[in-house]
Motif scaffolding. Structure first.
Motif: not given
Length: 338
Positions: A235-261
């Motif tokens: 499928g055309p979009d899988h390559r540029l998609s986040a997998d579960p580990d990457e999405m979990r990393w992103l969510v955690d990183a964003v939430r950490s950034l919000e605290v650090m702001n």
């Protein structure tokens, strides 16, 4: 705006449209998205017959040169599957909505009870369509890939002109995938200045989560990223998609950034109050001195801790007289001097 939208945190969307064709695939995606901590899942609602003519071609890195009609036909999903997917997302306490591509898609989504609409970049300049969606008075998320700033103004005016101000504007680049030299994250700040009445965000088509995290650091209030269980799937979009580990990393990183702001106020952190005293410096005696000694610069040094007279008063201390005998390294206080 949305059930899970809060003004003090970034709203994160897992785009699953195009990455499933069966309910079982969608269920697994939604389960993984929920476990990753996202706020919403989004579909794509279209029929090949109403989104692309038979002469339209894709010429992109993720598709190669291929018929748009044929590719859309392969991945379009039916009405019943829409309803099942929406119901399952609801059962997982996720917000859910879709990107329609035609007024008939909008009418169908209204029957499904959709609470918001995402407008894809391909329709950002489709002003009649924007007005049709805006008249429903539901939140609109507008992607602005391929747009000039003037075209974004035209799109926003079309939506607001229908009395709908429930709008989020997303910077996007419609290259699949988007490589770093084309990301242009500063456009988020441009949109924030130009459209200060509305939240801005970023629709990410890059190959890693770095751009999304940087976008949040630059003020993005909403992130949309494609989501898959397997980046190597067909499928055309899988390559540029986040997998579960990457999405979990992103969510955690964003939430950490919000605290650090933090608050943005430049002041000592609560954790610094003790070290502010212990690790700063004071004026101390270089050597043992008798009472009545008139202090010279050679008698004084600046050392830790910060419990005494601050270094900025050094010139005022020189020439003062000690009221008592004091030893080497004694930390001077104002009441030690006359």
């Amino acid at each position: 705006m949305f059930r899970r939208y809060r003004p003090d945190r970034c709203y994160i969307i897992a785009e699953i449209g195009g990455n499933f064709t069966t309910f079982e695939e969608a269920r697994r995606l939604i389960d993984a998205a929920a476990q990753s901590g996202v706020d919403a899942v989004k579909l794509q609602t279209y029929r090949a017959e109403t989104v692309a003519s038979r002469v339209a071609m894709f010429v992109m890195e993720n598709t190669g040169v291929t018929s748009q009609f044929d590719l859309f036909k392969k991945y379009e999903i039916g009405a019943q599957l829409h309803r099942e997917v929406f119901a399952y997302a609801e059962s997982r306490n996720l917000d859910w909505f879709s990107t329609p591509s035609h007024v008939s898609d909008v009418d169908f989504l209204e029957q499904c009870g959709v609470g918001a609409y995402k407008i894809g970049s391909d329709d950002a300049a489709n002003l009649p369509f924007l007005r049709y969606v805006a008249r429903l008075q539901k939140p609109v998320i507008l992607s602005t890939g391929m747009c000039t700033l003037e075209e974004v103004h035209e799109a926003v005016d079309a939506i607001v002109g229908e009395g709908n101000r429930k709008l989020v504007i997303l910077h996007a680049v419609t290259s699949y995938p988007t490589h770093p030299e084309n990301v242009n994250l500063k456009a988020i700040q441009t949109l924030a200045r130009e459209f200060s009445d509305f939240d801005v965000g970023y629709s990410d088509h890059t190959l890693t989560p770095v751009a999304s995290l940087c976008a949040v650091a630059m003020g993005a209030r909403m992130i949309e990223r494609h989501f898959t269980l397997d980046r190597n799937a067909e499928g055309p979009d899988h390559r540029l998609s986040a997998d579960p580990d990457e999405m979990r990393w992103l969510v955690d990183a964003v939430r950490s950034l919000e605290v650090m702001n933090g608050s943005g106020i430049k002041e000592p952190a609560a954790s610094e109050m003790e070290t502010r005293v212990n690790n700063r410096k004071s004026i101390v005696l270089e050597r043992e001195l008798a009472a009545g000694c008139r202090l010279t610069a050679a008698d004084l040094v600046i050392k830790r801790p910060g419990t005494g007279i601050a270094p900025k008063y050094l010139e005022e201390v020189v020439g003062r007289t000690l009221v008592r005998a004091m030893g080497a390294d004694a930390v001077l206080q104002w009441d030690d001097l006359v």
